[in-house]
Design a protein around this motif. Structure first.
Motif, PDB file in Angstrom:
ATOM      1  N   SER A   1       0.854  -1.193   0.000  1.00 10.86           N
ATOM      2  CA  SER A   1       0.000   0.000   0.000  1.00 10.86           C
ATOM      3  C   SER A   1       0.887   1.238   0.000  1.00 10.86           C
ATOM      4  N   ARG A   2       0.498   2.206  -0.784  1.00 11.25           N
ATOM      5  CA  ARG A   2       1.276   3.435  -0.927  1.00 11.25           C
ATOM      6  C   ARG A   2       0.633   4.527  -0.080  1.00 11.25           C
ATOM      7  N   ARG A   3       1.479   5.220   0.664  1.00 13.51           N
ATOM      8  CA  ARG A   3       1.043   6.364   1.465  1.00 13.51           C
ATOM      9  C   ARG A   3       2.011   7.507   1.194  1.00 13.51           C
ATOM     10  N   GLY A   4       1.562   8.426   0.358  1.00 11.11           N
ATOM     11  CA  GLY A   4       2.462   9.495  -0.069  1.00 11.11           C
ATOM     12  C   GLY A   4       3.593   8.881  -0.869  1.00 11.11           C
ATOM     13  N   GLN A   5       4.823   9.203  -0.479  1.00 11.59           N
ATOM     14  CA  GLN A   5       5.974   8.685  -1.212  1.00 11.59           C
ATOM     15  C   GLN A   5       6.432   7.323  -0.691  1.00 11.59           C
ATOM     16  N   TRP A   6       5.845   6.842   0.388  1.00  9.38           N
ATOM     17  CA  TRP A   6       6.295   5.606   1.005  1.00  9.38           C
ATOM     18  C   TRP A   6       5.413   4.425   0.633  1.00  9.38           C
ATOM     19  N   VAL A   7       6.035   3.258   0.542  1.00  7.81           N
ATOM     20  CA  VAL A   7       5.314   2.024   0.256  1.00  7.81           C
ATOM     21  C   VAL A   7       5.431   1.122   1.485  1.00  7.81           C
ATOM     22  N   TYR A   8       4.277   0.655   1.961  1.00  3.63           N
ATOM     23  CA  TYR A   8       4.213  -0.216   3.126  1.00  3.63           C
ATOM     24  C   TYR A   8       3.803  -1.615   2.683  1.00  3.63           C
ATOM     25  N   TYR A   9       4.342  -2.608   3.387  1.00  3.36           N
ATOM     26  CA  TYR A   9       4.041  -4.003   3.073  1.00  3.36           C
ATOM     27  C   TYR A   9       3.451  -4.689   4.291  1.00  3.36           C
ATOM     28  N   SER A  10       2.495  -5.585   4.020  1.00  7.07           N
ATOM     29  CA  SER A  10       1.881  -6.392   5.071  1.00  7.07           C
ATOM     30  C   SER A  10       1.804  -7.833   4.593  1.00  7.07           C
ATOM     31  N   LEU A  11       1.673  -8.725   5.539  1.00 11.27           N
ATOM     32  CA  LEU A  11       1.614 -10.149   5.253  1.00 11.27           C
ATOM     33  C   LEU A  11       0.264 -10.519   4.653  1.00 11.27           C
ATOM     34  N   ASN A  12       0.263 -11.424   3.702  1.00 12.47           N
ATOM     35  CA  ASN A  12      -0.965 -11.883   3.042  1.00 12.47           C
ATOM     36  C   ASN A  12      -0.923 -13.409   2.938  1.00 12.47           C
ATOM     37  N   VAL A  13      -1.007 -14.083   4.098  1.00 18.30           N
ATOM     38  CA  VAL A  13      -0.879 -15.540   4.092  1.00 18.30           C
ATOM     39  C   VAL A  13      -2.072 -16.258   4.726  1.00 18.30           C
ATOM     40  N   ASP A  14      -3.179 -15.554   4.909  1.00 15.05           N
ATOM     41  CA  ASP A  14      -4.350 -16.200   5.512  1.00 15.05           C
ATOM     42  C   ASP A  14      -4.794 -17.423   4.725  1.00 15.05           C
ATOM     43  N   ASP A  15      -4.620 -17.390   3.417  1.00 14.55           N
ATOM     44  CA  ASP A  15      -5.024 -18.513   2.567  1.00 14.55           C
ATOM     45  C   ASP A  15      -3.848 -19.430   2.209  1.00 14.55           C
ATOM     46  N   LYS A  16      -2.743 -19.277   2.952  1.00 15.35           N
ATOM     47  CA  LYS A  16      -1.543 -20.080   2.691  1.00 15.35           C
ATOM     48  C   LYS A  16      -1.067 -20.712   3.999  1.00 15.35           C
ATOM     49  N   PRO A  17      -1.772 -21.751   4.480  1.00 11.95           N
ATOM     50  CA  PRO A  17      -1.436 -22.343   5.786  1.00 11.95           C
ATOM     51  C   PRO A  17      -0.032 -22.926   5.848  1.00 11.95           C
ATOM     52  N   TYR A  18       0.522 -23.339   4.730  1.00 14.76           N
ATOM     53  CA  TYR A  18       1.879 -23.888   4.701  1.00 14.76           C
ATOM     54  C   TYR A  18       2.910 -22.798   4.990  1.00 14.76           C
ATOM     55  N   ILE A  19       2.651 -21.556   4.589  1.00 11.71           N
ATOM     56  CA  ILE A  19       3.554 -20.451   4.925  1.00 11.71           C
ATOM     57  C   ILE A  19       3.320 -20.019   6.368  1.00 11.71           C
ATOM     58  N   GLN A  20       2.060 -19.986   6.786  1.00 13.05           N
ATOM     59  CA  GLN A  20       1.752 -19.662   8.182  1.00 13.05           C
ATOM     60  C   GLN A  20       2.466 -20.624   9.125  1.00 13.05           C
ATOM     61  N   ALA A  21       2.489 -21.907   8.766  1.00 12.22           N
ATOM     62  CA  ALA A  21       3.130 -22.908   9.617  1.00 12.22           C
ATOM     63  C   ALA A  21       4.621 -22.619   9.782  1.00 12.22           C
ATOM     64  N   VAL A  22       5.278 -22.230   8.701  1.00  9.13           N
ATOM     65  CA  VAL A  22       6.701 -21.886   8.780  1.00  9.13           C
ATOM     66  C   VAL A  22       6.885 -20.650   9.663  1.00  9.13           C
ATOM     67  N   LEU A  23       6.081 -19.619   9.424  1.00  8.54           N
ATOM     68  CA  LEU A  23       6.233 -18.368  10.176  1.00  8.54           C
ATOM     69  C   LEU A  23       5.896 -18.535  11.650  1.00  8.54           C
ATOM     70  N   ASN A  24       5.000 -19.468  11.970  1.00 12.05           N
ATOM     71  CA  ASN A  24       4.673 -19.727  13.378  1.00 12.05           C
ATOM     72  C   ASN A  24       5.871 -20.245  14.154  1.00 12.05           C
ATOM     73  N   GLU A  25       6.825 -20.838  13.467  1.00 12.42           N
ATOM     74  CA  GLU A  25       8.026 -21.371  14.107  1.00 12.42           C
ATOM     75  C   GLU A  25       9.139 -20.334  14.229  1.00 12.42           C
ATOM     76  N   MET A  26       8.948 -19.179  13.643  1.00  7.21           N
ATOM     77  CA  MET A  26       9.984 -18.144  13.648  1.00  7.21           C
ATOM     78  C   MET A  26       9.868 -17.290  14.912  1.00  7.21           C
ATOM     79  N   PRO A  27      10.980 -16.705  15.351  1.00  8.19           N
ATOM     80  CA  PRO A  27      10.943 -15.858  16.548  1.00  8.19           C
ATOM     81  C   PRO A  27      10.182 -14.557  16.290  1.00  8.19           C
ATOM     82  N   GLY A  28       9.902 -13.827  17.365  1.00  6.17           N
ATOM     83  CA  GLY A  28       9.241 -12.535  17.260  1.00  6.17           C
ATOM     84  C   GLY A  28      10.181 -11.478  16.701  1.00  6.17           C
ATOM     85  N   SER A  29       9.593 -10.356  16.314  1.00  7.40           N
ATOM     86  CA  SER A  29      10.388  -9.306  15.671  1.00  7.40           C
ATOM     87  C   SER A  29      11.462  -8.731  16.592  1.00  7.40           C
ATOM     88  N   GLN A  30      11.176  -8.599  17.885  1.00  7.40           N
ATOM     89  CA  GLN A  30      12.192  -8.053  18.805  1.00  7.40           C
ATOM     90  C   GLN A  30      13.412  -8.969  18.857  1.00  7.40           C
TER      91      GLN A  30
END
Length: 107
Positions: A63-92
């Motif tokens: 999504s574009r906001r002014g000059q910046w482009v922001y990205y968000s996750l889109n894996v609700d329909d991709k349980p195989y990717i969700q499963a991998v990401l569930n095993e990953m640590p938190g952002s901190q």
């Protein structure tokens, strides 16, 4: 369920450490390209190339906001990717391991 070839292509993208780290960070919130440039110490075109690949496979939204482009996750329909990401640590934890702090200059 998606055909096996499509799933394999999407999972291949996660084989790249930078893209996997991006997706791990995106689990918790959306991120601006400029933040990823700082975090990964990469050029904006290099970051955009990684994100373009993820977007082309429908794994992230843009999504574009002014000059910046922001990205968000889109894996609700991709349980195989969700499963991998569930095993990953938190952002901190990810940012700490990279000795990084988030200093958004996007605003």
């Amino acid at each position: 369920m998606e055909p096996m070839n499509e799933i394999a292509e999407k999972l291949k993208l996660l084989g790249d450490k930078t893209r996997l780290t991006m997706l791990t960070l995106l689990k918790e919130r959306e991120w601006c390209v400029c933040e990823f440039v700082d975090i990964f110490d990469m050029s904006q075109p290099a970051i955009s190339q990684h994100l373009r690949k993820l977007k082309s496979q429908g794994i992230v939204n843009e999504s574009r906001r002014g000059q910046w482009v922001y990205y968000s996750l889109n894996v609700d329909d991709k349980p195989y990717i969700q499963a991998v990401l569930n095993e990953m640590p938190g952002s901190q934890e990810v940012l700490s391991s990279m000795n990084k702090e988030v200093n958004c200059t996007c605003n």
